[in-house]
Scaffold this motif. Structure first.
Motif, PDB file in Angstrom:
ATOM      1  N   LYS A 121       0.853  -1.187   0.000  1.00 58.88           N
ATOM      2  CA  LYS A 121       0.000   0.000   0.000  1.00 58.88           C
ATOM      3  C   LYS A 121       0.891   1.240   0.000  1.00 58.88           C
ATOM      4  O   LYS A 121       2.009   1.199   0.529  1.00 58.88           O
ATOM      5  N   SER A 136      -5.748  -2.306   9.857  1.00 53.89           N
ATOM      6  CA  SER A 136      -5.510  -3.300   8.789  1.00 53.89           C
ATOM      7  C   SER A 136      -5.674  -2.728   7.388  1.00 53.89           C
ATOM      8  O   SER A 136      -5.100  -3.257   6.447  1.00 53.89           O
ATOM      9  N   TRP A 144       0.253  -5.882   9.752  1.00 52.43           N
ATOM     10  CA  TRP A 144      -0.952  -6.220   8.990  1.00 52.43           C
ATOM     11  C   TRP A 144      -1.355  -7.678   9.249  1.00 52.43           C
ATOM     12  O   TRP A 144      -2.532  -7.977   9.451  1.00 52.43           O
ATOM     13  N   ARG A 148      -4.956  -8.581  10.561  1.00 55.25           N
ATOM     14  CA  ARG A 148      -5.815  -9.306   9.626  1.00 55.25           C
ATOM     15  C   ARG A 148      -6.320 -10.596  10.277  1.00 55.25           C
ATOM     16  O   ARG A 148      -7.461 -11.007  10.089  1.00 55.25           O
ATOM     17  N   MET A 313     -12.458  -0.136  11.814  1.00 58.74           N
ATOM     18  CA  MET A 313     -13.706  -0.889  11.677  1.00 58.74           C
ATOM     19  C   MET A 313     -14.935   0.014  11.795  1.00 58.74           C
ATOM     20  O   MET A 313     -15.909  -0.164  11.078  1.00 58.74           O
ATOM     21  N   THR A 320     -18.899   2.241   3.809  1.00 60.80           N
ATOM     22  CA  THR A 320     -19.044   1.457   2.589  1.00 60.80           C
ATOM     23  C   THR A 320     -20.432   0.826   2.488  1.00 60.80           C
ATOM     24  O   THR A 320     -21.068   0.878   1.433  1.00 60.80           O
ATOM     25  N   ARG A 385      -1.563   1.447  -4.489  1.00 61.67           N
ATOM     26  CA  ARG A 385      -0.377   0.679  -4.130  1.00 61.67           C
ATOM     27  C   ARG A 385       0.835   1.499  -4.533  1.00 61.67           C
ATOM     28  O   ARG A 385       0.703   2.542  -5.165  1.00 61.67           O
ATOM     29  N   PRO A 447     -15.452  -5.067  -6.642  1.00 58.85           N
ATOM     30  CA  PRO A 447     -15.883  -4.049  -5.674  1.00 58.85           C
ATOM     31  C   PRO A 447     -15.264  -4.251  -4.294  1.00 58.85           C
ATOM     32  O   PRO A 447     -15.176  -3.303  -3.514  1.00 58.85           O
ATOM     33  N   PHE A 448     -14.846  -5.506  -3.982  1.00 61.88           N
ATOM     34  CA  PHE A 448     -14.241  -5.765  -2.669  1.00 61.88           C
ATOM     35  C   PHE A 448     -12.741  -6.000  -2.771  1.00 61.88           C
ATOM     36  O   PHE A 448     -12.115  -6.491  -1.834  1.00 61.88           O
ATOM     37  N   ARG A 453      -5.366  -8.614   0.062  1.00 62.16           N
ATOM     38  CA  ARG A 453      -5.989  -7.497   0.794  1.00 62.16           C
ATOM     39  C   ARG A 453      -7.497  -7.428   0.534  1.00 62.16           C
ATOM     40  O   ARG A 453      -8.125  -6.392   0.800  1.00 62.16           O
ATOM     41  N   CYS A 455     -11.397  -7.497   0.849  1.00 59.42           N
ATOM     42  CA  CYS A 455     -12.157  -6.933   1.975  1.00 59.42           C
ATOM     43  C   CYS A 455     -12.487  -7.996   3.029  1.00 59.42           C
ATOM     44  O   CYS A 455     -13.086  -9.033   2.725  1.00 59.42           O
ATOM     45  N   VAL A 456     -12.146  -7.678   4.271  1.00 57.31           N
ATOM     46  CA  VAL A 456     -12.386  -8.610   5.355  1.00 57.31           C
ATOM     47  C   VAL A 456     -13.864  -8.595   5.776  1.00 57.31           C
ATOM     48  O   VAL A 456     -14.371  -9.543   6.354  1.00 57.31           O
TER      49      VAL A 456
HETATM   50  C1  HEM Z   1     -20.173  -2.810   0.518  1.00 54.28           C
HETATM   51  C2  HEM Z   1     -19.341  -2.747   1.505  1.00 54.28           C
HETATM   52  C3  HEM Z   1     -17.843  -2.799   1.352  1.00 54.28           C
HETATM   53  C4  HEM Z   1     -17.071  -2.575   0.250  1.00 54.28           C
HETATM   54  C5  HEM Z   1     -17.515  -2.238  -1.160  1.00 54.28           C
HETATM   55  C6  HEM Z   1     -15.695  -2.738   0.670  1.00 54.28           C
HETATM   56  C7  HEM Z   1     -14.611  -2.626  -0.177  1.00 54.28           C
HETATM   57  C8  HEM Z   1     -13.318  -2.929   0.180  1.00 54.28           C
HETATM   58  C9  HEM Z   1     -12.205  -2.971  -0.731  1.00 54.28           C
HETATM   59  C10 HEM Z   1     -12.270  -2.646  -2.210  1.00 54.28           C
HETATM   60  C11 HEM Z   1     -11.113  -3.329  -0.017  1.00 54.28           C
HETATM   61  C12 HEM Z   1      -9.722  -3.599  -0.574  1.00 54.28           C
HETATM   62  C13 HEM Z   1      -8.792  -2.421  -0.375  1.00 54.28           C
HETATM   63  C14 HEM Z   1      -7.470  -2.627  -1.082  1.00 54.28           C
HETATM   64  O1  HEM Z   1      -7.201  -3.658  -1.685  1.00 54.28           O
HETATM   65  O2  HEM Z   1      -6.672  -1.687  -1.028  1.00 54.28           O
HETATM   66  C15 HEM Z   1     -11.527  -3.475   1.366  1.00 54.28           C
HETATM   67  C16 HEM Z   1     -10.691  -3.795   2.423  1.00 54.28           C
HETATM   68  C17 HEM Z   1     -11.101  -3.807   3.729  1.00 54.28           C
HETATM   69  N1  HEM Z   1     -12.389  -3.729   4.209  1.00 54.28           N
HETATM   70 FE1  HEM Z   1     -14.020  -3.487   3.099  1.00 54.28          FE
HETATM   71  N2  HEM Z   1     -15.670  -3.030   2.014  1.00 54.28           N
HETATM   72  C18 HEM Z   1     -16.962  -3.094   2.469  1.00 54.28           C
HETATM   73  C19 HEM Z   1     -17.381  -3.387   3.753  1.00 54.28           C
HETATM   74  C20 HEM Z   1     -16.560  -3.575   4.816  1.00 54.28           C
HETATM   75  C21 HEM Z   1     -16.990  -3.836   6.179  1.00 54.28           C
HETATM   76  C22 HEM Z   1     -18.435  -3.969   6.619  1.00 54.28           C
HETATM   77  C23 HEM Z   1     -15.859  -3.927   6.949  1.00 54.28           C
HETATM   78  C24 HEM Z   1     -15.714  -4.176   8.418  1.00 54.28           C
HETATM   79  C25 HEM Z   1     -16.601  -4.670   9.206  1.00 54.28           C
HETATM   80  C26 HEM Z   1     -14.728  -3.745   6.063  1.00 54.28           C
HETATM   81  C27 HEM Z   1     -13.408  -3.773   6.465  1.00 54.28           C
HETATM   82  C28 HEM Z   1     -12.344  -3.792   5.581  1.00 54.28           C
HETATM   83  C29 HEM Z   1     -10.974  -3.920   6.018  1.00 54.28           C
HETATM   84  C30 HEM Z   1     -10.484  -4.020   7.458  1.00 54.28           C
HETATM   85  C31 HEM Z   1     -10.187  -3.939   4.848  1.00 54.28           C
HETATM   86  C32 HEM Z   1      -8.677  -4.053   4.763  1.00 54.28           C
HETATM   87  C33 HEM Z   1      -8.308  -5.475   4.487  1.00 54.28           C
HETATM   88  C34 HEM Z   1      -6.807  -5.662   4.339  1.00 54.28           C
HETATM   89  O3  HEM Z   1      -6.130  -4.779   3.825  1.00 54.28           O
HETATM   90  O4  HEM Z   1      -6.368  -6.720   4.744  1.00 54.28           O
HETATM   91  N3  HEM Z   1     -15.186  -3.541   4.788  1.00 54.28           N
HETATM   92  N4  HEM Z   1     -12.878  -3.246   1.452  1.00 54.28           N
END
Ligand code: HEM
Length: 510
Positions: A121, A136, A144, A148, A313, A320, A385, A447-448, A453, A455-456
């Motif tokens: 990152k 995280s 991380w 994680r 968190m 999101t 990144r 989208p996630f 990395r 989305c958790v």
């Molecule tokens: C529609 C809902 C959500 C979307 C679209 C979303 C999207 C994303 C995306 C695109 C990433 C990747 C970031 C990257 O690669 O740089 C990410 C990572 C993450 N998300 Fe979500 N997220 C959502 C909901 C949530 C929720 C509900 C939580 C917590 C309860 C959450 C916690 C995290 C965390 C902690 C990371 C970092 C993971 C890591 O780097 O290991 N997200 N999310």
């Protein structure tokens, strides 16, 4: 005389240093990438392209757009112009920092799936660090891995099942409020902000929105300050000597958020010490506390780590999911045929009862609708990144510390991937899976995110959304209000600039 001579030398050195950082290095990188066929807008001394990006964003926000799902040029006007001028990868400048914008799928796969840590990152910008600390989302390496691990356990499938009663009662609370708006217009994105805040407060922290309200409000204020200061050029280190009013306000918020989160943590510890509960708990907060007290020093996390992860968190869990729910309801209010299909499915599977976990897994039409909503209106608009060292990427040689940015929406709205109907709301394109929907293009729909990395909270977010949407559909038909103004814009996540107004009609009264 000697003093003046020293002063003169010092000023010359400082001037040369500034010139080296802000002119020589950028020119070298510009030339290096240019010679490999990468083009981009002219780099302006000190500011890079920040001013034009901000100006175009401001202009885009000043006028609403027609009711269409072709939103890329509205949300990313600068990238839109650059892609049309320079092609699928191009170089822009954020102050003296080069940033390669990447929309080619092979390169995206290589960046996001890389296991050799070649693309960590980006170094976190000071304001983002104030918001998310080193949790995280922003951290790297050992830190991380530890964070994680905790999050993976906290949002694991079985634990999600235990969240169901809380999820239902939180949605019920929201629907109780909606009774006052029956037959009238109501704005839903604020409603979903309250819903997701209450959800994350209960399920991750064992508290409730009112207890965490202060924290949510302060994080929201910080997010506004971030957006206001993003892309503004500041001389490095200047904030040590001169603080703007936003610097002062954000520092104050950081301190207050720290204190408020410590209180939540201490309260849980006190409950355990007082015998009110016999374990620290298996929710996210409980797991963080266990990691803090871990007998193995290497696995232990500090108090600051706990605070940073809680901030992450609170913010990630709420912003999101609010965006996803708001845009999905917008789409269903506009495309009422899909609203009917989704409602029929909910009645077929759950009748008039509250959904259970097994029901949620059976809601196929709902899953298609959510996929399509996340394609057209992805809450997270881009991933960043950087190159850890000099590195080869898809035929290019990048210098170390070249920033990389992947605009998710560019891929989600590319007609070459999705076909001519790319800008239409057609959930059925996902009916035979994501691979078929994307014409077997990989790194086309994410989208996630993709890779380690990923989305958790993906499961938490989609499950919560399915519960909320099912329960809304069981009670209401809704259409878009004539007062709605279409203006999607980026404020950390993708937001409706003027909210989403719908007209709500209770089912039994029709
Ligand atoms: C529609 C809902 C959500 C979307 C679209 C979303 C999207 C994303 C995306 C695109 C990433 C990747 C970031 C990257 O690669 O740089 C990410 C990572 C993450 N998300 Fe979500 N997220 C959502 C909901 C949530 C929720 C509900 C939580 C917590 C309860 C959450 C916690 C995290 C965390 C902690 C990371 C970092 C993971 C890591 O780097 O290991 N997200 N999310």
């Amino acid at each position: 005389m000697y003093f003046l001579y020293c002063l003169f030398l010092l000023l010359v050195c400082a001037f040369l240093k500034v010139l080296h950082k802000f002119w020589w290095i950028p020119s070298r990188i510009h030339h290096h990438l240019n010679s490999q066929g990468i083009r981009g807008p002219q780099h302006k001394f000190l500011y890079g392209n920040g001013k034009e990006i901000l100006q175009m964003r401001k202009e885009a926000m000043e006028s609403p757009m027609e009711l269409s799902h072709d939103i890329f040029s509205k949300v990313h006007p600068y990238f839109y112009t650059c892609i049309n001028t320079y092609g699928k990868k191009f170089l822009i400048w954020l102050g003296p920092q080069p940033q390669l914008i990447v929309t080619e799928q092979d390169m995206i796969k290589e960046i996001l799936n890389n296991k050799e840590k070649s693309y960590p990152k980006q170094e976190v910008w000071a304001y983002v660090k104030k918001l998310l600390g080193e949790g995280s989302v922003t951290s790297e390496g050992e830190k991380w891995t530890k964070m994680r691990k905790v999050a993976n356990i906290a949002f694991h499938g079985d634990i999600l099942k235990r969240m169901v009663p809380d999820t239902i009662s939180v949605v019920e609370m929201m629907l109780e409020r909606w009774k006052e708006h029956e037959g009238k217009e109501m704005e839903v994105s604020e409603e979903f902000r309250l819903l997701t805040s209450e959800m994350i407060a209960r399920t991750a922290f064992g508290s409730n929105y009112l207890e965490g309200k202060n924290i949510f409000d302060m994080l929201t204020q910080l997010a506004v300050l971030i957006s206001r200061n993003a892309l503004k050029f500041r001389l490095p280190g200047i904030s040590k000597f001169y603080k703007t009013s936003d610097d002062i306000e954000s520092d104050k918020l950081v301190k207050e958020i720290h204190v408020a989160i410590l209180e939540v943590i201490k309260k849980r510890e006190a409950k355990m010490a007082g015998g009110v509960i016999d374990t620290l708990g298996s929710d996210f907060l409980g797991l963080l506390l266990k990691a803090h007290h871990d007998a193995d020093i290497d696995s232990r996390i500090s108090v600051q780590d706990m605070v940073d992860e809680c901030k992450t968190m609170y913010f990630a869990g709420q912003e999101t999911t609010t965006s996803m729910l708001a845009w999905t309801v917008f789409l269903l209010a506009l495309h009422t045929d899909w609203q009917e299909k989704a409602r029929n499915e909910v009645f077929q599977i759950c009748g008039h009862n509250h959904p259970c976990s097994d029901d949620i897994a059976k809601l196929k039409t709902m899953a298609l609708i959510i996929n399509e909503s996340l394609r057209l209106y992805p809450p997270v608009l881009g991933l960043d990144r950087e190159s850890a060292s000099d590195v080869r990427l898809g035929g290019l040689v990048l210098k170390a510390k070249t920033w990389l940015y992947i605009p998710i929406l560019a891929l989600h709205s590319d007609p070459k991937i999705w076909g001519k109907d790319v800008h239409q709301f057609r959930p059925d394109r996902f009916s035979e899976g994501v691979a078929k929907a994307t014409n077997y293009n990989t790194a086309a729909y994410f989208p996630f995110g993709i890779g380690p990395r990923y989305c958790v909270g993906f499961n938490v977010a989609t499950t919560e959304a399915k519960f909320a949407l099912s329960m809304i559909l069981q009670r209401y038909r809704f259409t878009l209000s004539p007062s709605y103004v279409h203006s999607p814009f980026q404020l950390m996540t993708l937001k409706p600039q003027h909210g989403i107004q719908i007209i709500l009609r209770p089912l039994e009264k029709q």
